[in-house]
Scaffold this active site. Structure first.
Site, PDB file in Angstrom:
ATOM      1  N   THR A  24      -2.039   3.517  -8.120  1.00  0.00           N
ATOM      2  CA  THR A  24      -3.100   4.323  -8.732  1.00  0.00           C
ATOM      3  C   THR A  24      -2.513   5.514  -9.464  1.00  0.00           C
ATOM      4  O   THR A  24      -2.970   5.882 -10.561  1.00  0.00           O
ATOM      5  CB  THR A  24      -4.086   4.789  -7.646  1.00  0.00           C
ATOM      6  N   HIS A  47      18.649  -1.507  25.732  1.00  0.00           N
ATOM      7  CA  HIS A  47      18.538  -1.742  24.289  1.00  0.00           C
ATOM      8  C   HIS A  47      19.674  -1.056  23.533  1.00  0.00           C
ATOM      9  O   HIS A  47      20.299  -1.649  22.639  1.00  0.00           O
ATOM     10  CB  HIS A  47      17.209  -1.204  23.770  1.00  0.00           C
ATOM     11  N   ASP A  72       8.985  -6.968  23.217  1.00  0.00           N
ATOM     12  CA  ASP A  72      10.359  -7.394  22.905  1.00  0.00           C
ATOM     13  C   ASP A  72      10.462  -8.916  22.890  1.00  0.00           C
ATOM     14  O   ASP A  72      11.107  -9.502  22.016  1.00  0.00           O
ATOM     15  CB  ASP A  72      11.329  -6.822  23.943  1.00  0.00           C
ATOM     16  N   PRO A  85       0.835  -1.215   0.000  1.00  0.00           N
ATOM     17  CA  PRO A  85       0.000   0.000   0.000  1.00  0.00           C
ATOM     18  C   PRO A  85       0.863   1.256   0.000  1.00  0.00           C
ATOM     19  O   PRO A  85       1.896   1.324   0.660  1.00  0.00           O
ATOM     20  CB  PRO A  85      -0.804  -0.126   1.304  1.00  0.00           C
ATOM     21  N   GLU A 104      15.474   1.433  28.161  1.00  0.00           N
ATOM     22  CA  GLU A 104      15.900   1.892  26.831  1.00  0.00           C
ATOM     23  C   GLU A 104      17.417   1.944  26.729  1.00  0.00           C
ATOM     24  O   GLU A 104      17.978   1.682  25.652  1.00  0.00           O
ATOM     25  CB  GLU A 104      15.290   3.268  26.542  1.00  0.00           C
TER      26      GLU A 104
END
Length: 650
Positions: free
Chosen positions: A204, A423, A497, A199, A420
């Site tokens: 179009t 991560h 996670d 999409p 955080e």
């Protein structure tokens, strides 16, 4: 003349006929009093009748009384004694011819209900036969909108980021402009072209560009416009659409979201007598049946080619599939330049820089990015859109809108910062992982904090090492919470996670052949749903022993990468505390500050803060000494990894 005007004229004519009929039928009875024949005889005997006129039919008698009133009466049977009685009483009488119009009027009135019924039937038939599906009863007429060659202004210059797709469809434009060039060599242009892609990639827009370049009539319709609750209506609309197209040939028919009507027949439950399948059957016949459709090119768009019927995709119907995929970095740059024409830009805006920072964006996403940047600039009363607005718009789209009104306690804020930071640290240390771009503890979307990794280039395939690194990074947040607060206080923030890491590990074992024990064999279950149409049940692809081995291999893969992330965070506990402090102070840190933290250097101030301080300093030269002290104080308050308390975690 429009259909509404024709209908109005028809009803006006009917109303005029009714008024004339009733006016012609009622005058004689409206001015004369009806009198019973027995009363008339009594009045004659009493001498109350002055004059009498006998009509030629010898049944109707009109006259006046002594008081001057007019009357009319009808004899039930011929009465020969009436003449003698009128003579004896001295009443003046005469004879007249009967009016012929009364007889015709009575005939018309007697037939009027039937004539009215015929008129109403003709009216509804005209409505049902109204062209273009505009009549009130035109269920079976096509809803396709015809756009003339002058109405379509889109060209290939307005389509960017899909050069290969444009090359595939340029043949259609050449054929529509000069068909003899191909027919001379016996070539036949494709009957149908199927545009396939995710999409927002511009399917179009590409179809409109084909029509704009070829300068031919363009019929556009959605796949859902064919299907109605009445069986047979969709097939009728398909027939009508192709009939209209034949009158305008050469032309283009564009069917958007064709999967709404072109799904596989015999799907799961149900037979082949439903409305959708009849519509599909009619479309198959019209595209390639006994009658040819010379000069008609059908272009369809879908993002689900796997659910389309095989008969629809065969050569002769949709001969060519054009993949309109997500643009690469060069394509994104071209798309951004197209959309940036509509907004005033600052001097430092570079489309190439924005394109490198938006991997995986479709054309619609990039258009939305430019629009969001313009809205940010308008919100801040700016006259031009700069890189700062584009960066804010990119963060909003990628990470979600900021929820600064969300109230978080200091304890929750600190836990989010540790999560955080876990991560980010693991992401900086594992091999082949995307670089950390930004870390924030400002709630965005449904997340309390976000660690965003920005790829250096568009990824086509991924190695086993990179996939394992993604698993380690996914568990970095949970491990950080466990190291700082203990297993009893670990939060539920790592649920997504865990889901993400488990999905990668299972795909590595069952689909990508990264398990040495199981080997490169597909063990994934058949996930085709009933509505896709192949089967109602699911076949068993593996034994229970194999499923048990898969679970074991997935668990071993997760444990290995979990342990690696745990080791990285344990060895870099000082960086974990420093990054937490930086997040608590600045709420958002960028790649430059993350590099400082990972190198155990003094953390630089965010670029926005430096810019604000410089602007404040230039606006207040008379108080420069005070402002210098403020800057110095802010810089002294910045976290330094050398001052972090390295005591054991609580």
């Amino acid at each position: 003349m429009s259909d509404m005007a024709k209908n109005l004229i028809l009803w006006v004519v009917i109303a005029v006929v009714l008024m004339s009929v009733f006016q012609g039928y009622s005058p004689s009875s409206s001015t004369k009093q009806k009198m019973d024949y027995s009363t008339f005889l009594d009045n004659v005997k009493d001498g109350q009748v002055n004059t009498a006129t006998v009509k030629s039919d010898q049944r109707t008698i009109e006259g006046t009384t002594r008081t001057g009133e007019k009357f009319v009466t009808v004899m039930p049977l011929p009465d020969l004694d009436l003449i003698n009685e009128l003579n004896r009483k001295g009443i003046t009488f005469k004879g007249e011819e009967a009016e012929e119009s009364g007889f015709l009027t009575q005939i018309f009135i007697s037939w009027f209900p039937m004539l009215l019924l015929i008129g109403v039937w003709i009216f509804f038939m005209r409505q049902m036969q109204g062209g273009g599906g505009k009549g009130a009863m035109s269920f079976g007429k096509s809803k396709a909108k015809l756009m003339s060659e002058d109405q379509i202004k889109t060209t290939f210059g307005d389509v960017a980021g899909c050069d290969e797709a444009k090359e595939d469809v340029k043949e259609l434009v050449d054929y529509l402009k000069e068909p003899t060039k191909f027919q001379k060599l016996g070539g036949r242009i494709p009957t149908g072209v199927l545009l396939v892609g995710p999409p927002g990639t511009g399917k179009t827009l590409l179809a409109k560009a084909i029509a704009g370049e070829s300068k031919v009539p363009f019929f556009t319709i959605s796949g859902s416009d064919f299907v109605e609750m009445f069986v047979g209506v969709g097939a009728s609309r398909v027939r009508d659409m192709f009939e209209q197209a034949k009158k305008s040939a050469p032309c283009i028919i564009f069917i958007d979201e064709i999967d709404a009507v072109g799904r596989q027949r015999g799907a799961g439950v149900g037979g082949g007598h439903d409305e959708r399948e009849q519509t599909l059957n009619q479309m198959l016949v019209e595209m390639d049946g006994f009658e040819g459709n010379e000069g008609i090119i059908v272009i369809a768009a879908t993002n689900r080619p796997d659910v389309l019927d095989a008969a629809l995709l065969r050569p002769g119907r949709f001969d060519r599939q054009v993949v309109v995929g997500l643009p690469d970095v060069r394509g994104r740059e071209q798309i951004l330049k197209v959309h940036m024409r509509k907004v005033p830009l600052a001097d430092g805006v570079k489309a190439s820089v924005i394109a490198r920072g938006t991997p995986g964006f479709s054309g619609a996403d990039l258009a939305n990015l430019v629009n969001e940047a313009a809205l940010f600039a308008a919100r801040n009363s700016r006259r031009v859109v700069g890189m700062e607005e584009f960066e804010s718009a990119k963060d909003k789209i990628m990470m979600g809108a900021e929820r600064r009104t969300m109230v978080m306690s200091e304890e929750e804020k600190e836990m989010t910062a540790y999560h955080e930071a876990g991560h980010a640290i693991v992401g900086c240390l594992v091999p082949e992982h995307d670089p950390v771009h930004k870390v924030t503890i400002i709630p965005r979307g449904r997340a309390l904090g976000v660690t965003f990794f920005l790829p250096e280039a568009d990824a086509i395939s991924q190695s086993r090492r990179k996939l394992e690194s993604q698993i380690s990074v996914a568990y970095g947040g949970r491990i950080a919470e466990d190291l700082i607060y203990g297993s009893e206080k670990v939060s539920t923030g790592a649920s997504q996670d865990i889901k993400y890491a488990t999905s990668i590990a299972r795909n590595m074992v069952t689909q990508w052949g990264f398990s040495e024990k199981l080997g490169p064999v597909l063990y994934a279950e058949d996930e085709n749903e009933v509505f896709l149409g192949r089967s109602m049940g699911k076949s068993q692809h593996m034994s229970d022993d194999t499923a048990r081995v898969i679970d074991t291999e997935v668990k071993l893969l997760i444990d290995a990468n979990y342990g690696r992330a745990h080791t990285f965070l344990t060895e870099n506990m000082d960086i974990l505390h420093s990054m937490k402090d930086a997040l608590m102070k600045y709420e958002t840190i960028d790649s430059n500050q993350i590099s400082d933290l990972m190198a155990r250097r003094e953390v630089r101030m965010p670029a926005e803060w430096e810019k604000d301080l410089e602007s404040d300093d230039s606006d207040n030269n008379d108080t420069s000494s005070e402002k210098t002290e403020e800057i110095k104080e802010v810089k002294e308050d910045k976290p330094d990894v050398n001052d972090v308390d390295e005591s054991p975690a609580k």
